[in-house]
Every structure is written in C-alpha cells, then in structure tokens.
Write an enzyme that holds these catalytic residues in place. Structure first.
Site, short mmCIF file in Angstrom:
data_model
loop_
_atom_site.label_atom_id
_atom_site.label_comp_id
_atom_site.label_asym_id
_atom_site.label_seq_id
_atom_site.Cartn_x
_atom_site.Cartn_y
_atom_site.Cartn_z
N THR A 180 21.99 58.08 113.50
CA THR A 180 21.93 59.38 112.82
C THR A 180 21.23 60.35 113.77
O THR A 180 20.50 59.92 114.67
CB THR A 180 21.11 59.32 111.52
N GLU A 325 25.84 57.11 107.51
CA GLU A 325 25.60 55.86 106.79
C GLU A 325 26.82 55.40 105.99
O GLU A 325 26.85 54.28 105.49
CB GLU A 325 24.42 56.04 105.82
N LYS A 431 13.19 76.26 94.87
CA LYS A 431 12.79 76.30 93.47
C LYS A 431 12.03 77.59 93.23
O LYS A 431 10.93 77.78 93.75
CB LYS A 431 11.94 75.08 93.12
N TRP A 436 16.11 75.99 89.90
CA TRP A 436 16.75 75.69 91.19
C TRP A 436 17.71 76.80 91.59
O TRP A 436 18.46 77.30 90.77
CB TRP A 436 17.56 74.39 91.12
#
Ligand code: ADP
Length: 548
Positions: A180, A325, A431, A436
């Site tokens: 990654t 992944e 937030k 949100w």
C-alpha cells in the site's frame, strides 16, 4: 465430485497461448512508435524468461521485483515469475526513497527488473538494498552505477528457444505482492495468491463488472506497478483481449493519439487521468468514440466527468471501487439502461454494486450493522476470496482484519439494491456542529461548476462548530470565478450548513504516488500556514481577493 483443478496463472497463460494466439500486446515505445507482439510470440518469450529466471537461481517463493512502466516486458514478467512459483513484486516507482528502501528490504527482493528510463531513480538507493543479487535492465539505455547489472534481452537470448516445463504450482501459493502507499506508518504488503488472482480475473471479466471478451482492446493507463493494474493484464490474457500499454506517455496528447490510432474499446485509469483527457478532448476534438466501456476508480469520480465524457465524446466510463487489500475490484456501477434518466445517472455516480463473491456490510459508530437504506452511513467492511486476511509479515496492521472481514476505513451507505455510495475516508470526515459533512459529495458538487478543474475539501478546526469545510480548488485558466459565484452554484445543490465559508484557490491539488488528492498534505499546509494566503472568505463584509 469434480477434479480439484488448481486455479493458477499457469492456466491463464496456457489459455492465452492456445485460445488467442493472435491477440496482441501493443506498447507505445515513443510517441507515434508502437511495438506489437502476439500472445503466441509472448508465450515463447515468457518461456525464455522463465528459463532465465531459473538459471539465475530464482526458487519457488522468492520475491522478484519490477520497477517499470506499463509495457510488454512488464507483461512478460507478470506471467513468467508467478508461473515458475516465484512472487511478482511490483514496486511503485513514485514512492519516496525511504519507502522504496523499506519495501525492497522488507520483501527481501532477490532481483529487480528495471526499465532503463527509471535507472536514475534507483541508482542511489541500490547500496541500501540488502538482498538484491542482480538488477536486470530492460531496454538499451545506460545501467548507470547499478551493481551487477544484467540485460533483459541478453538473458532471453541466452535462455534459448523451446517450451519451458513449468513446475507444479499450488493454487494457494503466492503469485504477486504489492505494498500500500502507506499514508500512515510503513507501507504494508499484500500478497495475492494464484487462486485469488485467477478468481478476481475471472469475475472482473464478466457482466456487471468489466464485461471483457476477445472483441475488446484494453488501454491500461492504470499503472502495472500498483495492484496489478487492477488485474487487467490477467483478465486480458484470459479473455483474449488486446492490451494496449502506454509506457511512460501518460499525458493527454499521446493518450489521445493512441486512442485515435488503436481504437481501444476500454480504458482504465484514475479520475485525474480522465479529467485531463476531457480538457484535451474538448479543445482538440480527437475521435475517442471507440471507448464504450471504460473503468474509473482509485478515488471518487465526479459524475459530471462521467456525463460530460459520454454526452460530448460518446465515451462511457463506469465507476468502480476497491483497494490494494482487495486485489482491487470490489464494486462497479453498471446500472440497467432501461430506467428513468435521473435515476440512471444517480446510480452511475455511485461506486456501484459488489461483484460476484464480494460481500459488503456497514458498521456504525456503535459497532452494529447499519441498514441498507441509502441514507445511513457506516464504515464499509468487505470480505471475499480476493480480500486480504492480513498484511505480509507485519502484525502492526492486524486490527484491520477481524472475523473474516476487512475494515476498509471508507465510510459510505448502501441502498436496498446494493449500490454503494462512498461519502468519505474515515480519516477525511468533517464533523460540523455534531453533523457529518461528506467531503466527497461536496467536492463532486464544486467540480460540477464549469470553471473548476479540481477540488478537495478538508476539515478546518473551528471554535464554534468544531470543524468547518475548507474547499481547496483549482480554477480553469483565465477564469475569474468568485467565492460568491461558487457559493451560488452550491446553494441549490447542498444543505445550507454544508456551504464552505472559505475557499483556497491553489495552482494544483497535491497528489499521492498513484494520482489521488493528497489531503494529508493539504492538512499540513493548513496547519503550517501555507494555505493561508490562498484563502478567500465569503463576502460577509470582506471582499474575496482575486483567485490565484
Ligand atoms: P491508498 O490507500 O494508498 O490510496 P489504494 O489504491 O489501496 O491505496 O486506495 C484505496 C482507497 O482508495 C479506498 O479505500 C478508497 O478510499 C479510495 N477509492 C478507491 N476507489 C474509489 C472510488 N471509486 N470512490 C471513492 N474512493 C475510492
């Protein structure tokens, strides 16, 4: 009971050679100069390469690294290395020196196959690589100061002709390895087995996924050094589709020329590649209409980008989601065409539905599953035969894997038809006043303004609201768009409290090694004051300074 037939890349190689000997890999060697090789010719070269690898002492399980662009030799390595039982380790050529050194040593790479044009990037690091016995230079260019350099074509020449007798390979043996890009901590390795790679290639070829067949020609712009170019080299070999590889010529002009001359049916790339190409296409009007089945992923594709391409150039781009992944394809948006246009485009904008064998669930803050109602959001968890169960020799990432599921770190919703909508990465959420705000959605809406080229929204600490969105954006050259224009544009598209109070006009949004917006860098620029001079505030008493 059926045979326990092993799902390995050896089968994919045999299939490519026997069922599609005349399909081609086409490599752009220089603008206007193409190299073509049929699958039959490639099969013979893969045999030579396999023999050469054995002569160099490569054993089952050894890691053999590549440091290369998308080209024919890289494709040959994609098959020769796993088919002799070794592990193809693709190194990301855009990583920082420390990360590269860490990765090569952690993987204990034994050989590195390197494109001659990339030699200068590794020369200085080579003395720090602990296990590399040889560098194999691909192309006629200088090997620089690389220790023990060998020449690819010479190795193939010396290996001699004739069929290679491949050793038996178990389907659960490792075929490939990719790290990654490591936004936090050290990069982490993901091993792909023969079985997972074979299954992934099979499923992503199919309907409601990439829909590939021997009638296709695939232009793989997505790098072969990152997550196996989304599995496309293997899928092309399986389907008998032609594969067109642009090498290092990733700018819009050579790409457009390649599309015009080679007429690919499919292209794969991240949104930034497509948005650059769209700007070029709008100006120069190349005929891109052969592209009827493209794929875009790696970060959220603004729906305006997909729509403009389709309506202005006849290019159909499907949106997909996945990660290193997960091999990477998990979802793809290919809604049925027979539906109301608005609904169709709403679904095209989503990240799509899980492909066969992939399962998704959403976990809320309270640790419980969130309903698939298209509204409620939670962290996306995924499982399936090509989803990693742990990182390679690195327990430090173990908390991401639990009871067979991978915690993706992405936040989103699922609707009752299974369409996934990603609203954020967990580390990017905003937030504000306890509610949100989706940075992804806000970016999409800002980017739908005709003068905006790129936009990335980050959270800015705020005394009253805890956080407020700060929108960093790049304007089209010469545009005089003001903050008030932008807010006017957003006012009809997002909730009032989502409207950013501040916009930072920048020349470029920083990008990661694989071309995604690098919000980590933007946040650091905000913290160290670099962004300060760029920020224009809504004209609440304060006039907005001129952009740029
Ligand atoms: P890195 O984590 O280094 O960026 P990956 O290529 O593995 O490397 O990135 C996977 C991540 O990219 C996903 O977890 C997700 O956040 C993002 N991503 C990939 N495709 C999409 C998409 N279509 N929409 C939104 N985000 C995406």
């Amino acid at each position: 009971m059926q045979n326990d037939f092993p799902l390995t890349l050896q089968h994919v190689q045999r299939r490519m050679r026997s069922c599609s000997p005349d399909a081609q890999v086409v490599t752009l060697m220089a603008p206007g100069e193409l190299r073509r090789a049929s699958f039959a010719e490639l099969g013979a070269r893969i045999d030579r390469l396999a023999r050469a690898l054995q002569r160099l002492g490569v054993q089952a399980g050894d890691r053999v690294a590549t440091f290369a662009w998308n080209n024919q030799r890289h494709f040959e390595l994609y098959f020769a290395v796993p088919c002799i039982g070794a592990v193809l380790h693709t190194l990301n050529i855009r990583l920082f020196e420390e990360q590269l050194t860490y990765i090569v040593n952690h993987a204990e790479d034994k050989l590195i196959f390197i494109d001659d044009s990339l030699v200068p990037l590794l020369e200085g690091l080579a003395p720090r690589f602990e296990h590399v016995a040889h560098f194999v230079v691909m192309g006629d260019g200088d090997a620089g100061s690389l220790p023990n350099p060998l020449r690819y074509e010479q190795l193939l020449e010396e290996a001699g002709p004739g069929n290679f007798d491949y050793p038996a390979v178990h389907e659960r043996q490792a075929a490939a390895l990719c790290y990654t890009s490591g936004t936090t901590g050290n990069p982490k390795g993901v091993l792909y087995s023969h079985r997972s790679t074979a299954m992934h290639s099979t499923v992503v070829m199919g309907p409601d996924a990439n829909l590939l067949s021997s009638r296709d020609r695939i232009l793989a712009v997505v790098p072969m050094f990152h997550v196996n170019a989304w599995g496309l080299p293997f899928a092309a070999a399986m389907a008998g589709a032609d594969l067109i590889l642009p090498n290092r010529y990733l700018q819009s002009e050579p790409l457009a020329q390649l599309i015009v001359s080679e007429r690919p049916t499919m292209m794969a790339g991240v949104p930034t590649i497509y948005s650059d190409l769209l700007r070029y296409a709008d100006e120069h009007r190349p005929d891109l209409s052969s592209l009827v089945n493209c794929i875009c992923g790696g970060s959220a594709a603004p729906v305006k980008l997909l729509r403009d391409f389709q309506e202005r150039h006849g290019v159909v781009i499907n949106h997909a989601w996945g990660m290193t992944e997960t091999s990477p394809i998990c979802t793809l948006a290919r809604p049925p065409v027979q539906m109301d246009e608005e609904e169709y485009w709403r679904l095209r904008a989503t990240q799509g539905r899980a492909v066969a064998w992939v399962e998704l669930r959403l976990i809320g803050d309270d640790g419980h599953e969130v309903p698939w109602d298209g509204e409620s959001t939670g962290e996306i968890e995924v499982r399936g035969p090509w989803v990693a169960s742990r990182y390679y020799n690195d327990p430090s990432g173990d908390e991401k894997f639990h009871d067979g599921w991978l915690r993706t770190g992405d936040i989103g919703s699922l609707d009752r038809g299974g369409y996934l909508r990603i609203t954020d990465r967990a580390k990017d959420v905003i937030k504000s006043g306890g509610e949100w705000i989706s940075s992804v959605e806000l970016e999409n809406e800002v980017m739908s303004h005709p003068d905006v080229v790129e936009a990335a929204v980050i959270a800015k600490p705020d005394e009253r609201w805890a956080e407020r969105p700060l929108c960093c954006l790049v304007l089209r050259e010469g545009a005089q768009t003001s903050v008030e224009d932008l807010r006017e544009h957003l006012r009809e598209r997002v909730a009032k409290w989502w409207l950013p109070d501040e916009f930072a006009f920048v020349e470029e949004i920083p990008k990661t090694s694989v071309g995604k917006f690098d919000k980590k860098v933007l946040r650091a620029q905000l913290a160290d004051g670099t962004l300060e001079g760029r920020v224009a505030v809504e004209a609440r008493g304060r006039p907005a300074p001129a952009p740029g």
